[in-house]
Write a protein that holds these residues in place. Structure first.
Motif, mmCIF file in Angstrom:
data_model
loop_
_atom_site.group_PDB
_atom_site.id
_atom_site.type_symbol
_atom_site.label_atom_id
_atom_site.label_comp_id
_atom_site.label_asym_id
_atom_site.label_seq_id
_atom_site.Cartn_x
_atom_site.Cartn_y
_atom_site.Cartn_z
ATOM 1 N N ALA A 61 -26.430 6.643 -24.890
ATOM 2 C CA ALA A 61 -27.388 7.733 -24.678
ATOM 3 C C ALA A 61 -26.670 9.072 -24.567
ATOM 4 C CB ALA A 61 -28.219 7.467 -23.420
ATOM 5 N N LEU A 62 -25.569 9.108 -23.814
ATOM 6 C CA LEU A 62 -24.800 10.356 -23.660
ATOM 7 C C LEU A 62 -24.175 10.792 -24.984
ATOM 8 C CD1 LEU A 62 -23.057 9.650 -20.220
ATOM 9 C CD2 LEU A 62 -25.017 11.166 -20.669
ATOM 10 N N LEU A 63 -23.681 9.824 -25.748
ATOM 11 C CA LEU A 63 -23.100 10.133 -27.069
ATOM 12 C C LEU A 63 -24.143 10.734 -28.000
ATOM 13 C CD1 LEU A 63 -20.912 6.935 -27.587
ATOM 14 C CD2 LEU A 63 -20.033 9.277 -27.411
ATOM 15 N N GLU A 80 -20.170 13.756 -36.388
ATOM 16 C CA GLU A 80 -19.894 12.526 -37.142
ATOM 17 C C GLU A 80 -19.146 11.518 -36.268
ATOM 18 O OE1 GLU A 80 -17.002 11.278 -40.823
ATOM 19 O OE2 GLU A 80 -17.934 13.261 -40.915
ATOM 20 N N ASN A 81 -18.121 11.979 -35.550
ATOM 21 C CA ASN A 81 -17.331 11.099 -34.682
ATOM 22 C C ASN A 81 -18.177 10.522 -33.539
ATOM 23 O OD1 ASN A 81 -15.039 11.511 -36.246
ATOM 24 N ND2 ASN A 81 -14.256 13.142 -34.953
ATOM 25 N N LEU A 82 -19.002 11.366 -32.949
ATOM 26 C CA LEU A 82 -19.859 10.916 -31.848
ATOM 27 C C LEU A 82 -20.873 9.874 -32.325
ATOM 28 C CD1 LEU A 82 -20.444 14.352 -30.101
ATOM 29 C CD2 LEU A 82 -19.228 12.399 -29.104
ATOM 30 N N MET A 83 -21.459 10.114 -33.496
ATOM 31 C CA MET A 83 -22.453 9.169 -34.030
ATOM 32 C C MET A 83 -21.800 7.844 -34.427
ATOM 33 S SD MET A 83 -25.234 10.590 -33.481
ATOM 34 C CE MET A 83 -26.192 9.238 -34.122
ATOM 35 N N THR A 84 -20.606 7.910 -35.006
ATOM 36 C CA THR A 84 -19.892 6.680 -35.366
ATOM 37 C C THR A 84 -19.569 5.886 -34.102
ATOM 38 O OG1 THR A 84 -18.962 7.764 -37.317
ATOM 39 C CG2 THR A 84 -17.858 5.760 -36.562
ATOM 40 N N THR A 85 -19.167 6.582 -33.050
ATOM 41 C CA THR A 85 -18.867 5.925 -31.773
ATOM 42 C C THR A 85 -20.135 5.318 -31.180
ATOM 43 O OG1 THR A 85 -17.069 7.508 -31.404
ATOM 44 C CG2 THR A 85 -17.789 6.226 -29.497
ATOM 45 N N ALA A 86 -21.265 6.013 -31.288
ATOM 46 C CA ALA A 86 -22.544 5.485 -30.782
ATOM 47 C C ALA A 86 -22.919 4.197 -31.513
ATOM 48 C CB ALA A 86 -23.642 6.533 -30.923
ATOM 49 N N ILE A 87 -22.700 4.166 -32.824
ATOM 50 C CA ILE A 87 -22.990 2.957 -33.600
ATOM 51 C C ILE A 87 -22.075 1.819 -33.161
ATOM 52 C CG2 ILE A 87 -22.854 1.918 -35.910
ATOM 53 C CD1 ILE A 87 -23.891 4.645 -36.991
ATOM 54 N N VAL A 146 -36.914 -1.855 -34.418
ATOM 55 C CA VAL A 146 -37.268 -0.742 -35.313
ATOM 56 C C VAL A 146 -36.070 0.168 -35.573
ATOM 57 C CG1 VAL A 146 -38.667 1.379 -35.439
ATOM 58 C CG2 VAL A 146 -39.705 -0.754 -34.647
ATOM 59 N N ILE A 147 -35.226 0.333 -34.559
ATOM 60 C CA ILE A 147 -34.136 1.308 -34.671
ATOM 61 C C ILE A 147 -33.031 0.862 -35.632
ATOM 62 C CG2 ILE A 147 -32.648 0.562 -32.746
ATOM 63 C CD1 ILE A 147 -33.582 4.185 -33.671
ATOM 64 N N ILE A 148 -32.908 -0.434 -35.861
ATOM 65 C CA ILE A 148 -31.817 -0.921 -36.730
ATOM 66 C C ILE A 148 -31.881 -0.282 -38.117
ATOM 67 C CG2 ILE A 148 -30.755 -2.938 -37.824
ATOM 68 C CD1 ILE A 148 -31.738 -4.555 -35.334
ATOM 69 N N PRO A 149 -32.982 -0.434 -38.869
ATOM 70 C CA PRO A 149 -32.992 0.209 -40.189
ATOM 71 C C PRO A 149 -32.949 1.734 -40.105
ATOM 72 C CG PRO A 149 -35.154 -0.716 -39.685
ATOM 73 C CD PRO A 149 -34.223 -1.195 -38.621
ATOM 74 N N LEU A 150 -33.572 2.300 -39.071
ATOM 75 C CA LEU A 150 -33.546 3.768 -38.949
ATOM 76 C C LEU A 150 -32.125 4.288 -38.811
ATOM 77 C CD1 LEU A 150 -36.624 4.447 -36.631
ATOM 78 C CD2 LEU A 150 -36.384 5.051 -39.049
ATOM 79 N N VAL A 151 -31.330 3.660 -37.951
ATOM 80 C CA VAL A 151 -29.933 4.086 -37.764
ATOM 81 C C VAL A 151 -29.151 3.894 -39.061
ATOM 82 C CG1 VAL A 151 -27.744 3.528 -36.611
ATOM 83 C CG2 VAL A 151 -29.849 3.738 -35.269
ATOM 84 N N LEU A 152 -29.332 2.736 -39.687
ATOM 85 C CA LEU A 152 -28.573 2.449 -40.913
ATOM 86 C C LEU A 152 -28.949 3.390 -42.056
ATOM 87 C CD1 LEU A 152 -28.512 -1.463 -40.771
ATOM 88 C CD2 LEU A 152 -26.673 0.138 -40.163
#
Length: 197
Positions: A61-63, A80-87, A146-152
């Motif tokens: 959540a913080l990322l 980009e780095n923060l989102m990759t770390t969140a994934i 639901v979030i799986i395809p959205l994130v991908l």
């Protein structure tokens, strides 16, 4: 790259994302109903994992919040780095979540004496909080699927440098993913008093 090549890559990504988005919840559902002890594998329940994976949800959540702030400030590489770390955090969470449920019995909200049954006395003690817990839990589970395809899809658009589509989809993905991460922590905090010691 021609428009035809881009559409071909998009189609391949889209098909792969849809397959992964269907397989992950199915595999988790199957593994959730299986215990290693059912196969004669004697493993101590990994009861130390829930606070760890709840913390990972909090970090996610913080990322996500930091990533949105960074892109609004024009810091694309940091975003980009923060989102990759969140994934990556979400993947680690999923592995730990499955590992815990493969080794431990599910905890019932309100089961103070840890007998696997929430009797009338226990129900009276928890009262309306049981309904609140289940509303949060059910919305968390549905949106985590639901979030799986959205994130991908959002991530794939960024990788393909199709930032117009990425930004449009991210506006939908972000609040849902943030909700899933925060409610993951809430679900843990609410159920943790009922974990068997």
């Amino acid at each position: 790259m021609s428009k035809k090549e881009i559409n071909s890559i998009d189609t391949k990504f889209n098909n792969l994302i849809m397959v992964v988005s269907i397989l992950i919840p199915l595999i988790v559902a199957v593994l959730f109903s299986v215990k290693l002890k059912d196969f004669g594998i004697d493993v101590e329940p990994l009861t130390f994992l829930p606070p760890i994976y709840a913390t990972i949800n909090g970090i996610t959540a913080l990322l996500l919040i930091a990533a949105v702030i960074s892109i609004k400030n024009g810091k694309r590489k940091l975003h980009e780095n923060l989102m990759t770390t969140a994934i990556m955090c979400s993947v680690v969470f999923l592995i730990m979540y499955v590992a815990y449920h493969l080794t431990a019995d599910s905890t019932k909200f309100g089961d103070v004496n840890h007998d696997g049954i929430v009797d009338e006395v226990e129900l009276a003690k928890v009262g309306v909080w049981r309904i609140v817990y289940f509303l949060i839990l059910i919305s968390h589970i549905i949106l985590s699927i639901v979030i799986i395809p959205l994130v991908l899809f959002t991530f794939a658009r960024a990788l393909a440098e199709r930032f117009d589509k990425h930004k449009k989809l991210a506006k939908i993905t972000f609040p849902i993913w943030l909700y899933v991460a925060i409610t993951g922590v809430l679900v843990f905090l609410m159920i943790s008093p009922y974990y068997a010691k």
